[in-house]
Design a protein around this motif. Structure first.
Motif, PDB file in Angstrom:
ATOM      1  N   GLU A 139      13.154 -19.463  -9.508  1.00 50.52           N
ATOM      2  CA  GLU A 139      12.756 -18.206 -10.142  1.00 50.52           C
ATOM      3  C   GLU A 139      11.312 -17.894  -9.750  1.00 50.52           C
ATOM      4  N   PRO A 140      11.112 -17.292  -8.577  1.00 51.65           N
ATOM      5  CA  PRO A 140       9.751 -17.032  -8.102  1.00 51.65           C
ATOM      6  C   PRO A 140       8.964 -16.151  -9.070  1.00 51.65           C
ATOM      7  N   GLU A 141       7.683 -16.475  -9.221  1.00 51.06           N
ATOM      8  CA  GLU A 141       6.802 -15.718 -10.117  1.00 51.06           C
ATOM      9  C   GLU A 141       6.203 -14.544  -9.344  1.00 51.06           C
ATOM     10  N   THR A 142       6.960 -13.471  -9.237  1.00 46.83           N
ATOM     11  CA  THR A 142       6.467 -12.283  -8.547  1.00 46.83           C
ATOM     12  C   THR A 142       6.303 -11.126  -9.525  1.00 46.83           C
ATOM     13  N   VAL A 143       5.357 -10.272  -9.223  1.00 44.64           N
ATOM     14  CA  VAL A 143       5.254  -8.960  -9.861  1.00 44.64           C
ATOM     15  C   VAL A 143       5.613  -7.935  -8.799  1.00 44.64           C
ATOM     16  N   HIS A 144       6.471  -6.995  -9.157  1.00 52.83           N
ATOM     17  CA  HIS A 144       6.841  -5.957  -8.185  1.00 52.83           C
ATOM     18  C   HIS A 144       6.368  -4.599  -8.699  1.00 52.83           C
ATOM     19  N   ILE A 145       5.831  -3.813  -7.778  1.00 51.79           N
ATOM     20  CA  ILE A 145       5.419  -2.436  -8.061  1.00 51.79           C
ATOM     21  C   ILE A 145       6.085  -1.554  -7.012  1.00 51.79           C
ATOM     22  N   GLU A 146       6.723  -0.494  -7.447  1.00 55.38           N
ATOM     23  CA  GLU A 146       7.265   0.461  -6.486  1.00 55.38           C
ATOM     24  C   GLU A 146       6.739   1.850  -6.822  1.00 55.38           C
ATOM     25  N   VAL A 147       6.193   2.491  -5.793  1.00 57.19           N
ATOM     26  CA  VAL A 147       5.559   3.800  -5.924  1.00 57.19           C
ATOM     27  C   VAL A 147       6.369   4.796  -5.098  1.00 57.19           C
ATOM     28  N   HIS A 148       6.933   5.802  -5.750  1.00 53.52           N
ATOM     29  CA  HIS A 148       7.790   6.780  -5.081  1.00 53.52           C
ATOM     30  C   HIS A 148       6.968   8.001  -4.681  1.00 53.52           C
ATOM     31  N   LEU A 149       7.037   8.322  -3.392  1.00 52.78           N
ATOM     32  CA  LEU A 149       6.304   9.459  -2.832  1.00 52.78           C
ATOM     33  C   LEU A 149       7.284  10.495  -2.293  1.00 52.78           C
ATOM     34  N   PRO A 150       6.909  11.783  -2.287  1.00 56.57           N
ATOM     35  CA  PRO A 150       7.808  12.805  -1.729  1.00 56.57           C
ATOM     36  C   PRO A 150       7.862  12.777  -0.207  1.00 56.57           C
ATOM     37  N   GLY A 151       6.875  12.175   0.442  1.00 54.10           N
ATOM     38  CA  GLY A 151       6.845  12.109   1.896  1.00 54.10           C
ATOM     39  C   GLY A 151       6.590  10.687   2.375  1.00 54.10           C
ATOM     40  N   THR A 152       6.504  10.517   3.688  1.00 57.33           N
ATOM     41  CA  THR A 152       6.282   9.206   4.290  1.00 57.33           C
ATOM     42  C   THR A 152       4.896   9.140   4.905  1.00 57.33           C
ATOM     43  N   PRO A 153       4.076   8.164   4.516  1.00 57.64           N
ATOM     44  CA  PRO A 153       2.743   8.052   5.119  1.00 57.64           C
ATOM     45  C   PRO A 153       2.842   7.682   6.598  1.00 57.64           C
ATOM     46  N   ASP A 154       1.843   8.094   7.346  1.00 53.96           N
ATOM     47  CA  ASP A 154       1.758   7.719   8.748  1.00 53.96           C
ATOM     48  C   ASP A 154       1.515   6.214   8.841  1.00 53.96           C
ATOM     49  N   PRO A 155       2.327   5.468   9.594  1.00 49.49           N
ATOM     50  CA  PRO A 155       2.201   4.004   9.611  1.00 49.49           C
ATOM     51  C   PRO A 155       0.812   3.502  10.007  1.00 49.49           C
ATOM     52  N   ALA A 156       0.250   4.033  11.089  1.00 51.98           N
ATOM     53  CA  ALA A 156      -1.052   3.538  11.556  1.00 51.98           C
ATOM     54  C   ALA A 156      -2.153   3.835  10.543  1.00 51.98           C
ATOM     55  N   ARG A 157      -2.154   5.058   9.987  1.00 49.90           N
ATOM     56  CA  ARG A 157      -3.193   5.417   9.021  1.00 49.90           C
ATOM     57  C   ARG A 157      -3.063   4.619   7.732  1.00 49.90           C
ATOM     58  N   LEU A 158      -1.824   4.401   7.258  1.00 45.91           N
ATOM     59  CA  LEU A 158      -1.645   3.634   6.028  1.00 45.91           C
ATOM     60  C   LEU A 158      -2.064   2.185   6.239  1.00 45.91           C
ATOM     61  N   THR A 159      -1.695   1.604   7.358  1.00 49.09           N
ATOM     62  CA  THR A 159      -2.082   0.221   7.630  1.00 49.09           C
ATOM     63  C   THR A 159      -3.606   0.083   7.657  1.00 49.09           C
ATOM     64  N   ALA A 160      -4.279   1.029   8.309  1.00 50.06           N
ATOM     65  CA  ALA A 160      -5.739   0.982   8.368  1.00 50.06           C
ATOM     66  C   ALA A 160      -6.353   1.202   6.985  1.00 50.06           C
ATOM     67  N   ALA A 161      -5.793   2.131   6.204  1.00 52.91           N
ATOM     68  CA  ALA A 161      -6.332   2.408   4.868  1.00 52.91           C
ATOM     69  C   ALA A 161      -6.171   1.203   3.951  1.00 52.91           C
ATOM     70  N   PHE A 162      -5.013   0.531   4.027  1.00 53.41           N
ATOM     71  CA  PHE A 162      -4.807  -0.620   3.157  1.00 53.41           C
ATOM     72  C   PHE A 162      -5.710  -1.776   3.579  1.00 53.41           C
ATOM     73  N   ALA A 163      -5.908  -1.949   4.886  1.00 47.81           N
ATOM     74  CA  ALA A 163      -6.824  -2.996   5.351  1.00 47.81           C
ATOM     75  C   ALA A 163      -8.235  -2.741   4.847  1.00 47.81           C
TER      76      ALA A 163
END
Length: 440
Positions: free
Chosen positions: A29-53
């Motif tokens: 029984e892994p001790e994880t917390v899950h969060i899911e955020v629903h958006l109306p559109g899809t973020p640009d992969p490169a920009r989202l990766t850079a923003a999260f970094a």
């Protein structure tokens, strides 16, 4: 000319909450917390990766991994790193089952503590209309949901190029009357009710390293409900309504399954941290317990139940106590090798199982950030879920976004099955509606 070696990573001893969680890890029984955020559109992969970094570097306390050490060490330690050890942001292939598969991974595969940071972010597309879901999976030994939501809000601010600071404070609670002796609740030494077993999930085991004949791990159900109405000036909050609805839901469920009436004890996380960019990152909530006598939990006594709940939760939030109580602070004192303390902690946890609270209600409240990802739009739904290991076996997590209440029921698959989750959701919705009908 020799090149100087880079400085060794800084180390931080595990806080009490992290150490206790580390002692009690289970593959089943892994001790994880899950969060899911629903958006109306899809973020640009490169920009989202850079923003999260960039967001990770703005909150450097999240960039950590468990440091190796000998068995006789006195403490576990976090090793703070200069950057991620792994690719944190991934983009699974879209498909009709992509959302369900991502939820399954969030419940069964915890990010390892040995790689920095102990989180992962999956960007999931399920439909052809361009909508996307951001799945953040957190190893709860290291971090909690509100802290990681703060990091995600920073990523949204960087991605969208705007301020994602928290909005207005939550509504003010009217001061209740002075508590009387009858409002203190039953003795903490009385074993509380357990959630009665339903129809355990017998589908194949999903957790790694588990034998095929076992069905461990957690199941999950999410629901979108109206935020409950609360009369102006009422002495109770929406959190108190959720607490009352949870207690009544379990009482009804246990009565349907022939369980003997016992006090219902609900663990409630309390988070006093600021929500701005300076929010401390880690496991920052403290746990309190709200207890109800069986005779308090009747559908005809909801106004009095709400009043008593308000008095108890207000008093508990005002208590000045360690995150897990004084006993946990003593258990984690570095007076013996950490391996010995781990064995003692696991033994005490098993011995204390009959006194473990009935369930956990984690109400995030109104999500304090707009989570506006620019061209991908603003979040219109945010679900959280907390681990549901036995003997508790059931957790209830709520958050409100865009005027809706987002409920997650998470359960141990050895205790309940999907049909049981449906029934518990219906009961919760029924009793939450009943709290709106009660006259203060």
């Amino acid at each position: 000319m020799s090149i100087p070696a880079p400085p060794a990573p800084r180390r931080v001893p595990f806080p009490v909450v992290d150490e206790v969680a580390r002692h009690c890890l289970q593959d089943e029984e892994p001790e994880t917390v899950h969060i899911e955020v629903h958006l109306p559109g899809t973020p640009d992969p490169a920009r989202l990766t850079a923003a999260f970094a960039e967001a990770l570097h703005r909150h450097p306390r999240i960039l950590m991994r468990e440091a190796a050490g000998p068995w006789y060490r006195r403490r576990y330690e976090w090793e703070l790193t200069r950057g991620p050890d792994v690719d944190v942001v991934t983009f699974p292939p879209p498909g009709p089952d992509a959302l369900g598969d991502a939820r399954t991974r969030a419940l069964t595969h915890a990010p390892p503590l040995t790689a920095s940071p102990p989180i992962r972010l999956e960007v999931v597309r399920e439909r052809e209309d361009g909508a996307a879901v951001l799945f953040l999976t957190i190893n709860h030994t290291a971090l909690d949901g509100p802290a990681c939501l703060r990091v995600l809000a920073t990523a949204a601010e960087i991605y969208g190029g705007h301020d994602d600071a928290p909005g207005a404070p939550p509504p003010h609670r009217a001061p209740p009357g002075a508590p009387g002796p009858a409002l203190r609740g039953p003795s903490p030494w009385t074993p509380p009710a357990r959630v009665a077993p339903g129809t355990p999930d017998t589908s194949p085991a999903l957790s790694p390293g588990v034998s095929p004949g076992v069905s461990p791990g957690n199941g999950l159900l999410v629901a979108d409900l109206p935020v409950p109405h609360r009369p102006a000036g009422a002495p109770y909050t929406v959190n108190d309504q959720l607490m009352a609805a949870t207690a009544l839901m379990i009482t009804h469920w246990n009565r349907e399954h022939g369980a003997r009436p016992r006090p219902v004890r609900i663990t409630m996380p309390v988070d006093d941290r600021p929500r701005g960019a300076d929010m401390p990152i880690g496991n920052g909530t403290r746990l309190v317990e709200v207890t109800f006598e069986p005779q308090e939990l009747t559908s005809t006594g909801i106004p009095l139940l709400l009043h008593r709940t308000s008095v108890r939760t207000r008093a508990l939030k005002a208590l000045d106590r360690p995150q897990l109580g004084h006993g946990a602070a003593l258990l984690t004192a570095p007076l013996a090798p950490v391996a010995w303390r781990a064995a003692v902690t696991r033994g005490l946890r098993r011995a204390a199982a009959p006194w473990t609270s009935t369930t956990l209600l984690s109400n995030i409240g109104r999500v304090p950030y707009p989570l506006d990802f620019g061209d991908a739009g603003r979040a219109h739904a945010v679900w959280f879920s907390a681990p549901a290991r036995m003997p508790r076996g059931l957790t209830v997590t709520t958050a409100s976004t865009a005027g809706r209440l987002h409920l997650a029921l998470r359960w141990s698959r050895t205790l309940l099955g999907p049909g049981d989750g449906d029934r518990l959701r219906d009961l919760f919705e029924h009793y939450l509606h009943a709290t709106q009908e009660a006259t203060p």
